[in-house]
Structure formats: structure tokens, C-alpha cells
Motif scaffolding. Structure first.
Motif, short mmCIF file in Angstrom:
data_model
loop_
_atom_site.label_atom_id
_atom_site.label_comp_id
_atom_site.label_asym_id
_atom_site.label_seq_id
_atom_site.Cartn_x
_atom_site.Cartn_y
_atom_site.Cartn_z
N ILE A 110 -10.39 -1.86 84.27
CA ILE A 110 -10.05 -1.24 82.98
C ILE A 110 -9.93 0.28 83.07
CG2 ILE A 110 -11.04 -3.08 81.58
CD1 ILE A 110 -13.58 -1.48 81.32
N LYS A 111 -9.91 0.82 84.27
CA LYS A 111 -9.72 2.26 84.41
C LYS A 111 -8.85 2.53 85.63
CE LYS A 111 -13.59 3.41 87.44
NZ LYS A 111 -14.77 4.27 87.65
N ARG A 112 -8.29 3.73 85.67
CA ARG A 112 -7.53 4.16 86.82
C ARG A 112 -7.77 5.65 87.04
NH1 ARG A 112 -2.82 6.93 85.66
NH2 ARG A 112 -2.15 6.95 83.46
N THR A 113 -7.51 6.13 88.21
CA THR A 113 -7.72 7.53 88.54
C THR A 113 -6.50 8.35 88.18
OG1 THR A 113 -9.19 6.93 90.36
CG2 THR A 113 -8.26 9.15 90.39
N ALA A 114 -6.70 9.45 87.50
CA ALA A 114 -5.61 10.37 87.16
C ALA A 114 -5.92 11.72 87.79
CB ALA A 114 -5.48 10.51 85.65
N GLN A 115 -4.89 12.44 88.18
CA GLN A 115 -5.05 13.74 88.81
C GLN A 115 -4.84 14.85 87.79
OE1 GLN A 115 -2.22 13.44 92.04
NE2 GLN A 115 -3.83 12.91 93.48
N THR A 116 -5.72 15.83 87.82
CA THR A 116 -5.60 16.97 86.91
C THR A 116 -5.68 18.25 87.72
OG1 THR A 116 -8.00 17.08 86.54
CG2 THR A 116 -6.70 15.69 85.05
#
Length: 225
Positions: A110-116
Motif C-alpha cells: 500500500i505504499k511506494r517510494t517517491a523521490q524528492t
């Protein structure tokens, strides 16, 4: 609003006749509700130059301000205290590393990694035969030639984006053009790491030419390598 300004407002409230205040039309009285012949008169807003409706509106505002202003001042103080509390709670503890968050397998679906906070890396062409000085020269070219072009294009194509050029400073040997390195006092005294019995702390170890120049300045025997 500064604390001093807020204190001035509070002082005026404290000095005024105690509230609440009320109004019958354009006259203002002390009390929650006007009682003819009994309520204490405070003032009036009848000027003779405005409409009765405006006089009534002004009187209503003045009467309500006696309780509205202290309530708003108290709310400002409450919110300021809350902000200070939240800022203190979010401030990192000196000398402490944040504890890692526990991993829950149920989260994986239910989650994913995002880049900031993305960074743009520009790499010049390199050669396997380059020395540290060659890389330093190329970095200077990036800073003085390539970076201004990139910054100009960024401003034109993506207004509002910000960028900065950063690079690491290093010392380069003028003889071998490699990064300048020298022995510590402990390394110069250790037979397993020193060059010979004449080694001293601060002696260059990147190349023999630098070592000989250092020893000549110290009037030490030339290294036999």
C-alpha cells in the motif's frame, strides 16, 4: 504582531471600563443588556453627520469590541504558545540520531517510494589516464563555462526552479598532480609506515619529488626510494 504591540492592546483593555458593553441604538452602556434608567452610560456614536444606520453600526462595533478584543488577544497568546510547543517538539535532539521506523510487511502493498529534492548531476568526459589535477581543471571548466549556460537555460525554461553549483576543495601536488598527501607524526615514527629513519610528520607521500623538496627545505637527507 510583536509581543510589545499585543501588550499595548491588553493594557488598553485592562484600563477601560469593565465589560461587557451593550447598546440601545447609538448610545453605549455597561452591561450585557441595556436596561433603561439603570444601565451605566459609557458613550455614544451619534455625530449628526452620518445616518442613523451608521451610528447604530458604529455603536454595535464599539460595544462588542470590549469583549471581542480581549478574546482575540487571548487567542493570539494561546496560538503562539502552541506554535512554540510544536517547534520545540520538532527540533532535533542534539547528539541523538532519529530512531529507524519499524518495518511492517503490510505496508509493502500500500505504499511506494517517491523521490524528492532532486539533484542534477553533470559529468564531463573523463580519461582513465587523468590525474587529480585534470579532474580539478575539468571542474573549473564546469563552474566557469558549463554552469552559467545551465543556469540561464533553467531560468528561461523553468522559472521558479533554483539550483547551485558545489564542488569539493582539494590540495594538489605540483609535482605529480595527484591529491597532496603527507604522513602524520605517528606514521613517520612507525617503522612499518615511514619511508626511512629520517621521516618526519608532514612529509609528503604522494611522490618522491614532493618528498625531496620537503626534505631539502628541512635539510634532511634525500629519500632513497
Amino acid at each position: 504582531m510583536s509581543p510589545e504591540r499585543l501588550a499595548e492592546i491588553a493594557a488598553r483593555c485592562d484600563a477601560a471600563t469593565a465589560g461587557p458593553w451593550c447598546t440601545d441604538a447609538w448610545e453605549i452602556y455597561r452591561g450585557a443588556e441595556y436596561v433603561p434608567g439603570i444601565s451605566e452610560w459609557i458613550g455614544e456614536t451619534c455625530r449628526g453627520t452620518s445616518t442613523l444606520e451608521q451610528d447604530r453600526a458604529d455603536a454595535t462595533f464599539v460595544a462588542a469590541a470590549r469583549t471581542d478584543v480581549p478574546e482575540m488577544a487571548a487567542e493570539v497568546e494561546r496560538l503562539r504558545a502552541r506554535v512554540a510547543e510544536l517547534e520545540a517538539a520538532q527540533a532535533p535532539a542534539v547528539g541523538l540520531e532519529p530512531a529507524p521506523l519499524p518495518h511492517h510487511p503490510e505496508h509493502d502493498a500500500i505504499k511506494r517510494t517517491a523521490q524528492t529534492r532532486g539533484r542534477l548531476t553533470i559529468t564531463p568526459p573523463v580519461s582513465p589516464y587523468w590525474t587529480t589535477a585534470d579532474y580539478a581543471h575539468e571542474t573549473e571548466a564546469l563552474r566557469t563555462l558549463v554552469w552559467p549556460v545551465v543556469r540561464k537555460a533553467l531560468a528561461e525554461e523553468f522559472p521558479g526552479f533554483s539550483a547551485a553549483f558545489t564542488a569539493d576543495d582539494i590540495d594538489i601536488c605540483v609535482h605529480c598532480r595527484s591529491e597532496f598527501e603527507f604522513a602524520t607524526d605517528a606514521e613517520a615514527a612507525d617503522p612499518s609506515t615511514r619511508t626511512d629513519e629520517h621521516s618526519v610528520g608532514g612529509e609528503p607521500v604522494c611522490c618522491k619529488a614532493a618528498m625531496d623538496a620537503f626534505r631539502a627545505a628541512r635539510r634532511l637527507p634525500e629519500a632513497d626510494l
